[in-house]
Design a protein around this motif. Structure first.
Motif, mmCIF file in Angstrom:
data_model
loop_
_atom_site.group_PDB
_atom_site.id
_atom_site.type_symbol
_atom_site.label_atom_id
_atom_site.label_comp_id
_atom_site.label_asym_id
_atom_site.label_seq_id
_atom_site.Cartn_x
_atom_site.Cartn_y
_atom_site.Cartn_z
ATOM 1 N N ILE A 1 26.211 23.977 7.747
ATOM 2 C CA ILE A 1 25.035 23.110 7.593
ATOM 3 C C ILE A 1 25.604 21.779 8.417
ATOM 4 N N ASN A 2 26.831 21.325 8.387
ATOM 5 C CA ASN A 2 27.518 20.193 9.207
ATOM 6 C C ASN A 2 27.232 20.436 10.372
ATOM 7 N N LYS A 3 27.615 21.415 10.900
ATOM 8 C CA LYS A 3 27.636 22.002 12.264
ATOM 9 C C LYS A 3 26.249 21.715 13.030
ATOM 10 N N ALA A 4 25.022 22.087 12.232
ATOM 11 C CA ALA A 4 23.784 22.041 12.721
ATOM 12 C C ALA A 4 23.382 20.587 12.604
ATOM 13 N N LEU A 5 23.875 19.791 11.435
ATOM 14 C CA LEU A 5 23.549 18.340 11.503
ATOM 15 C C LEU A 5 24.375 17.817 12.714
ATOM 16 N N ASN A 6 25.363 17.985 13.205
ATOM 17 C CA ASN A 6 26.245 17.232 14.246
ATOM 18 C C ASN A 6 25.474 17.754 15.541
ATOM 19 N N GLU A 7 25.209 18.951 15.614
ATOM 20 C CA GLU A 7 24.276 19.545 16.873
ATOM 21 C C GLU A 7 23.296 18.717 17.168
ATOM 22 N N ASN A 8 22.506 18.053 16.165
ATOM 23 C CA ASN A 8 21.240 17.411 16.232
ATOM 24 C C ASN A 8 21.209 16.294 16.059
ATOM 25 N N ALA A 9 22.776 15.547 16.076
ATOM 26 C CA ALA A 9 22.945 14.024 16.340
ATOM 27 C C ALA A 9 22.697 13.414 14.859
ATOM 28 N N TYR A 10 22.873 14.084 13.751
ATOM 29 C CA TYR A 10 22.661 13.616 12.343
ATOM 30 C C TYR A 10 24.075 13.234 11.961
ATOM 31 N N VAL B 1 15.445 19.512 2.424
ATOM 32 C CA VAL B 1 15.741 20.815 3.215
ATOM 33 C C VAL B 1 17.422 21.190 2.999
ATOM 34 N N LEU B 2 18.194 19.870 3.144
ATOM 35 C CA LEU B 2 19.783 20.160 3.300
ATOM 36 C C LEU B 2 20.185 20.699 2.037
ATOM 37 N N PRO B 3 19.829 20.034 0.758
ATOM 38 C CA PRO B 3 20.287 20.515 -0.372
ATOM 39 C C PRO B 3 19.883 21.666 -0.881
ATOM 40 N N ILE B 4 18.542 22.141 -0.497
ATOM 41 C CA ILE B 4 17.996 23.368 -0.943
ATOM 42 C C ILE B 4 18.730 24.498 -0.098
ATOM 43 N N LEU B 5 18.985 24.487 1.228
ATOM 44 C CA LEU B 5 19.693 25.324 1.946
ATOM 45 C C LEU B 5 20.871 25.351 1.249
ATOM 46 N N GLN B 6 21.473 24.422 1.071
ATOM 47 C CA GLN B 6 22.985 24.425 0.400
ATOM 48 C C GLN B 6 23.076 25.354 -0.751
ATOM 49 N N LEU B 7 22.091 25.272 -1.570
ATOM 50 C CA LEU B 7 22.135 25.587 -3.041
ATOM 51 C C LEU B 7 21.602 27.113 -2.929
ATOM 52 N N TRP B 8 20.629 27.436 -1.868
ATOM 53 C CA TRP B 8 20.107 28.851 -1.578
ATOM 54 C C TRP B 8 21.531 29.612 -1.037
ATOM 55 N N ASN B 9 22.131 29.072 -0.194
ATOM 56 C CA ASN B 9 23.085 29.737 0.410
ATOM 57 C C ASN B 9 24.509 30.114 -0.382
ATOM 58 N N GLU B 10 24.525 29.136 -1.680
ATOM 59 C CA GLU B 10 25.884 29.344 -2.357
ATOM 60 C C GLU B 10 25.431 30.838 -3.435
ATOM 61 N N LYS B 11 24.263 30.930 -3.683
ATOM 62 C CA LYS B 11 23.756 31.954 -4.465
ATOM 63 C C LYS B 11 24.023 33.470 -4.007
ATOM 64 N N LYS B 12 24.065 33.724 -2.840
ATOM 65 C CA LYS B 12 24.311 34.738 -2.160
ATOM 66 C C LYS B 12 23.298 35.869 -2.827
ATOM 67 N N SER C 1 19.259 25.705 9.002
ATOM 68 C CA SER C 1 20.064 26.809 8.611
ATOM 69 C C SER C 1 20.779 28.033 9.710
ATOM 70 N N LYS C 2 20.611 27.169 11.018
ATOM 71 C CA LYS C 2 20.837 27.897 12.322
ATOM 72 C C LYS C 2 22.245 28.614 12.010
ATOM 73 N N TYR C 3 23.173 28.054 11.475
ATOM 74 C CA TYR C 3 24.723 28.620 11.318
ATOM 75 C C TYR C 3 25.046 29.337 10.022
ATOM 76 N N LEU C 4 24.024 29.451 9.055
ATOM 77 C CA LEU C 4 24.217 30.051 8.045
ATOM 78 C C LEU C 4 24.522 31.711 8.306
ATOM 79 N N GLU C 5 25.624 32.322 7.631
ATOM 80 C CA GLU C 5 25.779 33.740 7.728
ATOM 81 C C GLU C 5 24.511 34.467 7.496
ATOM 82 N N LYS C 6 23.916 34.129 6.404
ATOM 83 C CA LYS C 6 22.558 34.797 6.115
ATOM 84 C C LYS C 6 21.592 33.680 6.087
ATOM 85 N N LYS C 7 20.438 33.915 6.990
ATOM 86 C CA LYS C 7 19.457 32.903 7.106
ATOM 87 C C LYS C 7 18.441 33.250 6.432
ATOM 88 N N PRO C 8 17.840 32.338 5.466
ATOM 89 C CA PRO C 8 16.402 32.393 4.699
ATOM 90 C C PRO C 8 15.512 32.828 5.590
#
Length: 197
Positions: free
Chosen positions: A7-16, A51-62, A92-99
């Motif tokens: 998620i941080n990689k996507a943030l950096n790429e978009n100047a966040y 969006v960011l914490p929802i993606l984080q929690l969703w991604n952790e659950k696998k 979610s661009k760099y998540l291994e499994k995208k929602p």
């Protein structure tokens, strides 16, 4: 803020680089699985704050198997729905499994939207009116819902959508089974009353 490298990689790429005030306050609370009511103007960075914490929690659950709706996000307008959907895709661009994401708005084929839901999806971003049309058809299952987000609740109130929002809440699992997040520019009596319900 405890977000993954992907998620941080996507943030950096978009100047966040530096979180806004609302992101700094809200992201940790959502990651702690708390319900949140936040006052936020347009342009304050509020979309990323949920969006960011929802993606984080969703991604952790696998999650395994066919995707079931875990996130339901309601907005008052199609423009806002498209903007929120774009944020989910962007971060979610760099998540291994995208929602799997479905955007439900007027002006698009309801048949195609129903088909996308039935194929399985993780996140639904919807305008209130169109979502009620789909609920009428009894072809949407919200029993696995984990996040319910109301964006711009005050505008929904102004536009007369509150009865429709209440109906959607009744179709969702009991409060104890989900996180509820509400964002509004103002917290009038009616908005606070809705939050309480």
């Amino acid at each position: 803020l405890g977000l993954s490298l992907e998620i941080n990689k996507a943030l950096n790429e978009n100047a966040y680089k530096i979180p806004s005030k609302i992101q700094e306050k809200v992201i940790p609370l959502i990651l702690e699985k708390k319900d949140v009511m936040a006052r936020a103007q347009t342009g304050s960075g509020k979309t990323a704050s949920f969006v960011l914490p929802i993606l984080q929690l969703w991604n952790e659950k696998k999650y395994e198997g066919k995707a079931k709706i875990k996130v339901l996000l309601l907005t008052p307008t199609r423009e806002l729905a498209l903007q929120v959907s774009q944020s989910f895709e962007l971060f979610s661009k760099y998540l291994e499994k995208k929602p799997k994401l479905v955007t439900i708005i007027g002006g698009k084929s309801i048949g195609d939207q129903l088909l996308d839901i039935q194929k399985g999806c993780d996140i639904v971003v919807a305008t209130t009116g169109r979502l009620n049309d789909i609920l009428d058809k009894k072809q949407m299952n919200l029993s696995a819902l984990e996040f319910f987000v109301l964006d711009e609740a005050d505008r929904m109130l102004d536009m007369g959508f509150i009865p429709a929002v209440k109906r959607i809440v009744r179709a969702a699992p009991p409060k104890s089974d989900r996180q509820t997040l509400m964002f509004s520019a103002t917290f009038s009596y009616d908005v606070l009353n809705l939050a309480q319900q």
